[in-house]
Write a protein that holds these residues in place. Structure first.
Motif, PDB file in Angstrom:
ATOM      1  N   PRO A 176      20.555  25.967 -19.278  1.00 28.77           N
ATOM      2  CA  PRO A 176      20.875  24.578 -18.925  1.00 28.77           C
ATOM      3  C   PRO A 176      21.059  24.476 -17.403  1.00 28.77           C
ATOM      4  N   ILE A 177      20.463  23.439 -16.819  1.00 32.20           N
ATOM      5  CA  ILE A 177      20.548  23.221 -15.372  1.00 32.20           C
ATOM      6  C   ILE A 177      21.203  21.861 -15.142  1.00 32.20           C
ATOM      7  N   VAL A 178      22.293  21.838 -14.425  1.00 35.41           N
ATOM      8  CA  VAL A 178      23.147  20.652 -14.211  1.00 35.41           C
ATOM      9  C   VAL A 178      23.337  19.867 -15.513  1.00 35.41           C
ATOM     10  N   GLY A 179      23.536  20.595 -16.589  1.00 31.31           N
ATOM     11  CA  GLY A 179      23.883  20.019 -17.883  1.00 31.31           C
ATOM     12  C   GLY A 179      25.331  20.335 -18.199  1.00 31.31           C
ATOM     13  N   THR A 180      25.763  20.003 -19.399  1.00 35.61           N
ATOM     14  CA  THR A 180      27.146  20.250 -19.794  1.00 35.61           C
ATOM     15  C   THR A 180      27.236  20.369 -21.308  1.00 35.61           C
ATOM     16  N   PRO A 181      28.195  21.138 -21.829  1.00 31.85           N
ATOM     17  CA  PRO A 181      28.399  21.177 -23.279  1.00 31.85           C
ATOM     18  C   PRO A 181      29.200  19.978 -23.793  1.00 31.85           C
ATOM     19  N   GLN A 182      29.936  19.314 -22.912  1.00 33.77           N
ATOM     20  CA  GLN A 182      30.667  18.095 -23.278  1.00 33.77           C
ATOM     21  C   GLN A 182      31.002  17.325 -22.001  1.00 33.77           C
ATOM     22  N   LEU A 183      31.064  16.013 -22.110  1.00 35.25           N
ATOM     23  CA  LEU A 183      31.370  15.201 -20.949  1.00 35.25           C
ATOM     24  C   LEU A 183      32.861  15.237 -20.632  1.00 35.25           C
ATOM     25  N   THR A 184      33.192  15.214 -19.350  1.00 37.15           N
ATOM     26  CA  THR A 184      34.585  15.102 -18.921  1.00 37.15           C
ATOM     27  C   THR A 184      34.990  13.630 -18.923  1.00 37.15           C
ATOM     28  N   SER A 185      36.270  13.377 -18.686  1.00 36.31           N
ATOM     29  CA  SER A 185      36.740  11.993 -18.582  1.00 36.31           C
ATOM     30  C   SER A 185      36.046  11.275 -17.426  1.00 36.31           C
ATOM     31  N   TYR A 186      35.780  11.991 -16.336  1.00 32.17           N
ATOM     32  CA  TYR A 186      35.104  11.389 -15.179  1.00 32.17           C
ATOM     33  C   TYR A 186      33.670  11.003 -15.543  1.00 32.17           C
ATOM     34  N   ASP A 187      32.980  11.898 -16.263  1.00 29.72           N
ATOM     35  CA  ASP A 187      31.619  11.588 -16.718  1.00 29.72           C
ATOM     36  C   ASP A 187      31.625  10.365 -17.630  1.00 29.72           C
ATOM     37  N   LEU A 188      32.539  10.349 -18.580  1.00 27.98           N
ATOM     38  CA  LEU A 188      32.621   9.228 -19.519  1.00 27.98           C
ATOM     39  C   LEU A 188      32.913   7.916 -18.792  1.00 27.98           C
ATOM     40  N   MET A 189      33.749   8.000 -17.771  1.00 32.25           N
ATOM     41  CA  MET A 189      34.056   6.811 -16.992  1.00 32.25           C
ATOM     42  C   MET A 189      32.786   6.262 -16.326  1.00 32.25           C
ATOM     43  N   GLY A 190      32.042   7.144 -15.673  1.00 36.26           N
ATOM     44  CA  GLY A 190      30.831   6.714 -14.974  1.00 36.26           C
ATOM     45  C   GLY A 190      29.776   6.155 -15.901  1.00 36.26           C
ATOM     46  N   TYR A 191      29.495   6.867 -16.997  1.00 39.08           N
ATOM     47  CA  TYR A 191      28.467   6.405 -17.925  1.00 39.08           C
ATOM     48  C   TYR A 191      28.901   5.146 -18.667  1.00 39.08           C
ATOM     49  N   SER A 192      30.194   5.011 -18.925  1.00 41.25           N
ATOM     50  CA  SER A 192      30.681   3.805 -19.600  1.00 41.25           C
ATOM     51  C   SER A 192      30.612   2.589 -18.684  1.00 41.25           C
ATOM     52  N   ILE A 193      30.863   2.779 -17.395  1.00 40.11           N
ATOM     53  CA  ILE A 193      30.690   1.684 -16.436  1.00 40.11           C
ATOM     54  C   ILE A 193      29.226   1.256 -16.424  1.00 40.11           C
ATOM     55  N   PHE A 194      28.343   2.238 -16.392  1.00 38.07           N
ATOM     56  CA  PHE A 194      26.911   1.949 -16.391  1.00 38.07           C
ATOM     57  C   PHE A 194      26.520   1.155 -17.633  1.00 38.07           C
ATOM     58  N   ARG A 195      27.038   1.582 -18.793  1.00 32.06           N
ATOM     59  CA  ARG A 195      26.737   0.881 -20.043  1.00 32.06           C
ATOM     60  C   ARG A 195      27.284  -0.551 -20.014  1.00 32.06           C
ATOM     61  N   LYS A 196      28.488  -0.703 -19.495  1.00 30.26           N
ATOM     62  CA  LYS A 196      29.092  -2.045 -19.440  1.00 30.26           C
ATOM     63  C   LYS A 196      28.289  -2.970 -18.528  1.00 30.26           C
ATOM     64  N   VAL A 197      27.767  -2.441 -17.442  1.00 27.99           N
ATOM     65  CA  VAL A 197      26.945  -3.251 -16.535  1.00 27.99           C
ATOM     66  C   VAL A 197      25.712  -3.768 -17.274  1.00 27.99           C
ATOM     67  N   ILE A 198      25.083  -2.899 -18.069  1.00 25.25           N
ATOM     68  CA  ILE A 198      23.902  -3.314 -18.838  1.00 25.25           C
ATOM     69  C   ILE A 198      24.285  -4.354 -19.884  1.00 25.25           C
ATOM     70  N   GLU A 199      25.337  -4.065 -20.648  1.00 28.16           N
ATOM     71  CA  GLU A 199      25.740  -4.950 -21.750  1.00 28.16           C
ATOM     72  C   GLU A 199      26.118  -6.347 -21.273  1.00 28.16           C
TER      73      GLU A 199
END
Length: 353
Positions: A176-199
């Motif tokens: 795995p290259i710049v991957g992860t086995p699970q998202l951190t709270s920081y990752d979830l925050m960023g991706y959730s903001i992105f999702r909210k912008v789309i929604e």
């Protein structure tokens, strides 16, 4: 730099210019495998499911030299071929390289290309579903029952981690290259903001739009997190910001439902779900040898869970520490090349005849 973050290139028309790949690889290699109705974790089904892929090199008689390379978030096998060619580190005179398109990338079954489940009617899939579809395709359509290695970047790296726990005996090596086995709270925050912008964009219409919308705020957010402040300041002058803004405001983007569905798969991704939330238990279930490559200054995929997983296995950990952030995964990087080749080189005879 060959491997700038392609989700940014595709969604934002980034100013970075990618070098062309070897012309021998630039012919149209797109192939498709039809796997019929495919049942998902949720119990829903993808109807008339198909998976796209491209191959390089030759599969040997024992079908023992195949390397799987899943696509990243928003990217296709063609994007990988053009902008981050794996053969810079994988010798395709010895290995049979399969670059495989993930659900939701617009090539494999996706909201944008499904006739019977178009757009918001498409069933939501998970990262585990993406990997299960690839597993079924390899066995039933290609007759490959064992992989020599699995390697992926970003969401491709997440798929690589998922392969390790979903099918622990199916491959000998995972990179795995710049991957992860699970998202951190920081990752979830960023991706959730992105999702909210789309929604919340009025043109998205809960995925029921007739014309693919332009959502500049979402595209801007992706580029904002793709690298580090130091790198962005160096690569883009203050005076050129207005030009960049105009491009983002008017640039065509891939189908936003495709992006939205893959984004949901990322947000819901966690290989510890079947192991009481324990990375230790998930690591104990993993059988493949792993080379884990992370970027210390990654703002999109925090490296800490991957670093922890490397200690638990244990696995070789390579930490790229520069101001490129998530974009640090460049196959021209000598340290990356050396470690990947070392991981792949201790093989038995892989003659392709």
């Amino acid at each position: 730099m060959k491997n700038f973050l392609l989700i940014v290139f595709i969604l934002c028309c980034s100013f970075c210019q990618a070098q062309q790949a070897d012309p021998d690889y630039m012919q149209d290699r797109q192939q498709f495998a039809k796997i019929g109705s495919f049942k998902l974790e949720s119990g829903d089904e993808i109807q008339d499911c198909r998976i796209g892929y491209r191959t390089y090199g030759k599969l040997n008689g024992g079908k023992s030299n195949a390397i799987l390379f899943p696509t990243w978030f928003g990217g296709t096998s063609k994007d990988i071929e053009r902008f981050a060619p794996p053969w810079d580190a994988i010798d395709t005179t010895h290995y049979f390289l399969i670059i495989i398109d993930a659900f939701g990338d617009g090539v494999s079954s996706s909201p944008s290309n499904s006739k019977n489940q178009h757009g918001a009617k498409f069933p939501q899939f998970t990262m585990k579903d993406i990997v299960a579809g690839q597993h079924e395709m390899l066995i039933k359509r290609m007759g490959i029952k064992h992989l020599y290695a699995i390697m992926g970047i970003s969401m491709g790296g997440m798929q690589a981690f998922q392969w390790g726990v979903s099918y622990p005996s199916f491959t000998e090596r995972i990179i795995p290259i710049v991957g992860t086995p699970q998202l951190t709270s920081y990752d979830l925050m960023g991706y959730s903001i992105f999702r909210k912008v789309i929604e919340t964009d009025t043109s998205f219409k809960q995925g029921n739009y007739k014309l693919n919308p332009v959502i500049p705020a979402a595209s801007m957010l992706l580029e904002f997190g793709a690298t580090t402040p130091d790198n962005k300041v160096r690569m883009m002058s203050r005076d050129s910001f207005a030009v960049w803004q105009q491009k983002v405001d008017t640039a065509a983007a891939p189908d936003w439902n495709n992006t939205y569905y893959q984004l949901n798969a990322i947000i819901g991704y966690d290989i510890t779900k079947d192991y009481d939330g324990s990375l230790k238990q998930a690591a104990e279930h993993t059988r493949a040898r792993m080379l884990i490559i992370v970027s210390r200054q990654d703002h999109m995929v925090n490296p800490i869970p991957a670093m922890t997983f490397a200690r638990l296995l244990p696995a070789k950990l390579v930490m790229l520490n520069n101001d490129l952030g998530h974009e640090a995964s460049d196959f021209e990087n000598e340290e990356m090349q050396k470690n990947i080749r070392m991981m792949l080189s201790d093989h038995p005879d892989l003659a392709t005849n």
